[in-house]
Design an enzyme around this catalytic site. Structure first.
Site, PDB file in Angstrom:
ATOM      1  N   HIS A  27       0.840  -1.192   0.000  1.00 17.14           N
ATOM      2  CA  HIS A  27       0.000   0.000   0.000  1.00 17.14           C
ATOM      3  C   HIS A  27       0.879   1.247   0.000  1.00 17.14           C
ATOM      4  O   HIS A  27       2.001   1.219   0.514  1.00 17.14           O
ATOM      5  CB  HIS A  27      -0.879   0.044   1.262  1.00 17.14           C
ATOM      6  CG  HIS A  27      -1.994  -0.946   1.274  1.00 17.14           C
ATOM      7  ND1 HIS A  27      -2.133  -1.904   2.258  1.00 17.14           N
ATOM      8  CD2 HIS A  27      -3.039  -1.123   0.435  1.00 17.14           C
ATOM      9  CE1 HIS A  27      -3.215  -2.623   2.013  1.00 17.14           C
ATOM     10  NE2 HIS A  27      -3.777  -2.177   0.916  1.00 17.14           N
TER      11      HIS A  27
ATOM     12  N   CYS B  80      -2.914   0.712   9.692  1.00 16.10           N
ATOM     13  CA  CYS B  80      -4.082  -0.053   9.208  1.00 16.10           C
ATOM     14  C   CYS B  80      -4.948  -0.614  10.331  1.00 16.10           C
ATOM     15  O   CYS B  80      -6.059  -1.069  10.079  1.00 16.10           O
ATOM     16  CB  CYS B  80      -3.663  -1.139   8.240  1.00 16.10           C
ATOM     17  SG  CYS B  80      -2.214  -2.023   8.683  1.00 16.10           S
TER      18      CYS B  80
HETATM   19  C1  CIR Z   1      -3.681  -7.643   3.536  1.00 13.83           C
HETATM   20  O1  CIR Z   1      -2.835  -8.172   2.798  1.00 13.83           O
HETATM   21  O2  CIR Z   1      -4.674  -7.076   3.090  1.00 13.83           O
HETATM   22  C2  CIR Z   1      -3.473  -7.691   5.027  1.00 13.83           C
HETATM   23  N1  CIR Z   1      -2.880  -8.927   5.387  1.00 13.83           N
HETATM   24  C3  CIR Z   1      -2.613  -6.544   5.478  1.00 13.83           C
HETATM   25  C4  CIR Z   1      -3.271  -5.226   5.267  1.00 13.83           C
HETATM   26  C5  CIR Z   1      -2.452  -4.103   5.745  1.00 13.83           C
HETATM   27  N2  CIR Z   1      -3.130  -2.874   5.541  1.00 13.83           N
HETATM   28  C6  CIR Z   1      -2.521  -1.729   5.303  1.00 13.83           C
HETATM   29  O3  CIR Z   1      -1.313  -1.667   5.169  1.00 13.83           O
HETATM   30  N3  CIR Z   1      -3.279  -0.647   5.146  1.00 13.83           N
END
Ligand code: CIR
Length: 270
Positions: A170, A257
């Site tokens: 991201h 997140c």
């Molecule tokens: C994913 O791959 O969607 C989750 N395991 C991690 C999300 C992390 N979110 C973020 O950096 N905003």
């Protein structure tokens, strides 16, 4: 340290407890799975740090149907008094936005579903005071970027559409806002020129994983284990709290997140 700025003045945050299924959270590699017990402890410390920073934190119950639902930031975005339900790009995460709807409806006067087409994860959106950075990534496509641009423009933000470098999950994996005019970022992201016009402090070499920090009122929360970053930010005059997020990191999660941070500009429900 600057004491105002809507991009880091927060009164409330919404979080969700990790559930047993968090061990199956998405990850880019084939690394180890998190331990639920340790994830819970680290999550509780994260919530305590948000509270210490002056934020009223709502903790939603875990949702086992969605292994990544602890990462609430990807499914919705709070911009002033409006909450926007997004369309996460990973198929296993699509239902997370609907699952947040009841909490958002209780908290915000205005809750809208992102109109238009395409997918977008909140992790690709960095909100400044006046400007919103929206990164296209493997999770956020051009249609999603365009759809959110229209909504945020209507809410008064200038839009900076950017590209998240391909090997970064991201946009905010590699950056965080330190104050209204200052961004902390990895060298690889800063070198794309996407922050032109801002003061950029770059993460020390070898500490790139510290880039996903969050400024919450007078506090800067950073991931534990990055001593050079901590020293650098203290030298710059920031009040730093470092937090262990080892289990979230195993499934590519960072500090930003795990909460949806909201600034009460008069439209939040009491
Ligand atoms: C994913 O791959 O969607 C989750 N395991 C991690 C999300 C992390 N979110 C973020 O950096 N905003």
């Amino acid at each position: 340290m600057a004491r105002n700025g809507r991009s880091f003045s927060f009164t409330r945050a919404i979080t969700r407890a990790p559930g047993a299924s968090v061990v199956s959270g998405l990850r880019a590699g084939d690394g180890a799975s998190p331990s639920l017990a340790l994830f819970e402890r680290e999550h509780q410390a994260y919530i305590a740090a948000l509270r210490d920073a002056g934020v009223d934190v709502m903790v939603l119950p875990s949702l086992d149907a969605f292994p990544d639902s602890v990462f609430v930031e990807d499914a919705a975005l709070c911009a002033g008094g409006t909450a926007i339900l997004l369309r996460p790009g990973a198929p296993s995460r699509r239902g997370e936005a609907d699952a947040l709807r009841p909490a958002l409806t209780k908290t915000f006067e205005h809750v809208i579903d992102l109109p238009g087409q395409g997918s977008i994860d909140g992790g690709d959106v960095l909100l400044g005071d006046e400007e919103a950075f929206i990164g296209r990534s493997a999770r956020t496509d051009s249609a999603g970027q365009d759809a959110l641009s229209i909504v945020l423009s209507d809410l008064g933000y200038r839009i900076r559409a950017v590209d998240t470098p391909t090997d970064i999950l991201h946009f905010k994996t590699d950056c965080g806002l330190l104050d209204s005019g200052t961004i902390f970022a990895t060298r690889r992201l800063a070198d794309t020129g996407c922050f032109d016009g801002y003061r950029v402090i770059t993460a020390p070499a070898g500490e790139e994983a510290a880039a996903n920090l969050i400024r919450v009122n007078d506090h800067v929360l950073i991931s534990a284990g990055f001593p050079q970053t901590e020293a650098l930010l203290r030298q710059e005059g920031y009040t730093v709290t470092s937090l262990a997020i080892s289990q979230a990191a195993l499934i590519d999660g960072g500090l930003s997140c795990m909460s949806l941070r909201c600034n009460g500009n008069g439209t939040l429900h009491p």
